[in-house]
Write an enzyme that holds these catalytic residues in place. Structure first.
Site, PDB file in Angstrom:
ATOM      1  CE  LYS A 174      -3.291  22.955  29.150  1.00 57.51           C
ATOM      2  NZ  LYS A 174      -4.480  22.104  29.294  1.00 57.51           N
TER       3      LYS A 174
ATOM      4  CE1 TYR B  69      -1.743  54.807  15.656  1.00 58.64           C
ATOM      5  CE2 TYR B  69      -1.603  52.821  17.015  1.00 58.64           C
ATOM      6  CZ  TYR B  69      -1.072  53.660  16.041  1.00 58.64           C
ATOM      7  OH  TYR B  69       0.118  53.341  15.454  1.00 58.64           O
TER       8      TYR B  69
HETATM    9  C1  LIG Z   1      -4.760  21.930  30.709  1.00 66.79           C
HETATM   10  C2  LIG Z   1      -5.186  20.628  31.275  1.00 66.79           C
HETATM   11  C3  LIG Z   1      -4.903  20.292  32.617  1.00 66.79           C
HETATM   12  C4  LIG Z   1      -4.328  21.283  33.607  1.00 66.79           C
HETATM   13  O1  LIG Z   1      -5.364  22.056  34.160  1.00 66.79           O
HETATM   14  P1  LIG Z   1      -5.077  23.146  35.309  1.00 66.79           P
HETATM   15  O2  LIG Z   1      -6.423  23.697  35.613  1.00 66.79           O
HETATM   16  O3  LIG Z   1      -4.174  24.168  34.698  1.00 66.79           O
HETATM   17  O4  LIG Z   1      -4.447  22.433  36.441  1.00 66.79           O
HETATM   18  C5  LIG Z   1      -5.190  19.013  33.044  1.00 66.79           C
HETATM   19  N1  LIG Z   1      -5.763  18.105  32.201  1.00 66.79           N
HETATM   20  C6  LIG Z   1      -6.085  18.404  30.923  1.00 66.79           C
HETATM   21  C7  LIG Z   1      -6.741  17.376  30.085  1.00 66.79           C
HETATM   22  C8  LIG Z   1      -5.825  19.678  30.418  1.00 66.79           C
HETATM   23  O5  LIG Z   1      -6.163  19.976  29.154  1.00 66.79           O
END
Ligand SMILES: *Cc1c(COP(=O)(O)O)cnc(C)c1O
Length: 369
Positions: free
Chosen positions: A38, A264
């Site tokens: 993701k 800035y």
């Molecule tokens: C993002 C996510 C993961 C991965 O988690 P990590 O800590 O990056 O390994 C796994 N399961 C779900 C439901 C997630 O949203």
């Protein structure tokens, strides 16, 4: 890898392979691996990462939103994709691109079954998500009977997996809570399997779950941050290798006199002669303004150059008074020194946030170190 000549996010595929194998070594050989890609592969490039993971034999991918999975399908990636956070408006896209929705509420289940029936589907794979303590998405244990009633009325969908997500798998002080979540998940799964009459895959662990609670690996684990190079302790981080390195170059060097200011709001004021370097990246590239005013730093020629003044939209300035360097020299924003974790800690953030903030205008390049 040649030195950076502009702001570049280097993606180290050897590091990815190393991390993937490390995570695999922590689970039983027959436990399936779901790689979480993701947020553009945690800020890298989800297609590049997914292609490499396919070569490494990954079993499943997961994205948050349907649109992210659609990019993987565009790239001809055929591995199953679990969409963690589908919304009814995306059911069409999910079906069209053969993705598999996480179904987390009564409304979702009813609507997805109706949709699958309208589309004349048979045994369309769905994943039932249960809330066991994170209180984010998921059915409750008391919904099991209702769920099984809905499923018995239709043959349009089939439960491919039952899963849950841990709230504090990285935190040893929450050990009792995590153990309880695992137990609740086990009892929910057993009860549901009893009424379903078939056995879906079970999964509950994210990366730190794999590292801290391998006994709860069930049939599959969902690893995200681990494959990108971060565990949940300094010892584990040593076993993993950062996949993403954000590099840039020095655009211009100025020498400023005592009393002069930088940037800035004139938030930095020199008390001595100060040599500063201007870098071509800023808050629009994912460098949070909180890093400004000497909170964060970059590495030039192996030395720490503090970020001075306010981070601008497209630029930031660093203090190089003590570093021998020139315009055009390479600058490491994060990678192995500092790591994304070390840098993010300075603003009370986490590696996840710094990595996923790297803007889309930054060029991605591949390295096989
Ligand atoms: C993002 C996510 C993961 C991965 O988690 P990590 O800590 O990056 O390994 C796994 N399961 C779900 C439901 C997630 O949203």
């Amino acid at each position: 890898m040649p030195k950076a000549t502009e702001t570049t996010l280097e993606i180290d595929l050897n590091a990815l392979a190393h991390n993937y194998k490390y995570i695999c070594s922590k689970v039983r050989p027959n436990t399936k691996i779901l790689a979480v890609v993701k947020a553009n592969g945690y800020g890298t490039d989800s297609v590049i990462i997914a292609r490499e993971l396919v070569k490494l034999g990954v079993d499943y991918f997961s994205v948050a939103y349907a649109i992210e999975g659609s990019s993987l399908r565009d790239a001809k990636i055929e591995t199953p994709i679990l969409v963690l956070h589908p919304l009814p408006v995306n059911f069409g896209l999910i079906l069209e691109r053969c993705m598999e929705p996480s179904i987390y509420s009564a409304k979702m289940l009813v609507e997805f079954i109706a949709f699958a029936e309208r589309k004349k589907q048979k045994n369309y794979p769905i994943h039932l998500k249960f809330n066991t303590g994170l209180n984010r998405l998921g059915f409750d244990k008391k919904d099991i009977v209702w769920i099984s009633e809905q499923l018995q009325k239709t043959s349009s969908v089939k439960v491919k997996s039952i899963f849950s997500h841990l709230a504090a798998s990285e935190d040893p002080s929450e050990d009792a809570f995590t153990a309880k979540q695992c137990l609740v998940f086990k009892s929910i799964s057993e009860k549901l399997i009893g009424v379903l009459g078939y056995v879906p895959l079970l999964h509950a662990l994210n990366t730190s779950g794999v590292l801290n609670y391998p006994e709860a690996q069930f049939d599959m684990v969902r690893t995200g941050i681990g494959i990108y190079g971060f565990g949940n302790s300094p010892e584990e981080n040593k076993q993993l290798k950062p996949v993403a390195s954000l590099k840039t170059v020095i655009s211009q060097i100025h020498s400023i006199a005592p009393g002069e200011s930088v940037g800035y709001n004139r938030s930095y004021k020199a008390t001595d002669v100060t040599i500063i370097a201007t870098l071509p990246l800023g808050h629009a590239d994912g460098i949070n303004r909180a890093f400004g005013n000497e909170v964060g730093w970059v590495t030039i020629k192996g030395e720490k150059a503090p970020i001075i003044g306010n981070v601008c939209m497209d630029m930031m300035m660093v203090d190089i008074t003590l570093i021998k360097c020139q315009e055009g020299d390479e600058v490491v924003v994060f990678g192995t020194n500092p790591t994304a974790e070390e840098l993010s800690i300075t603003i009370n953030s986490i590696a996840y946030e710094l990595l996923t903030n790297v803007s889309s205008r930054i060029k991605r390049t591949l390295s096989y170190k």
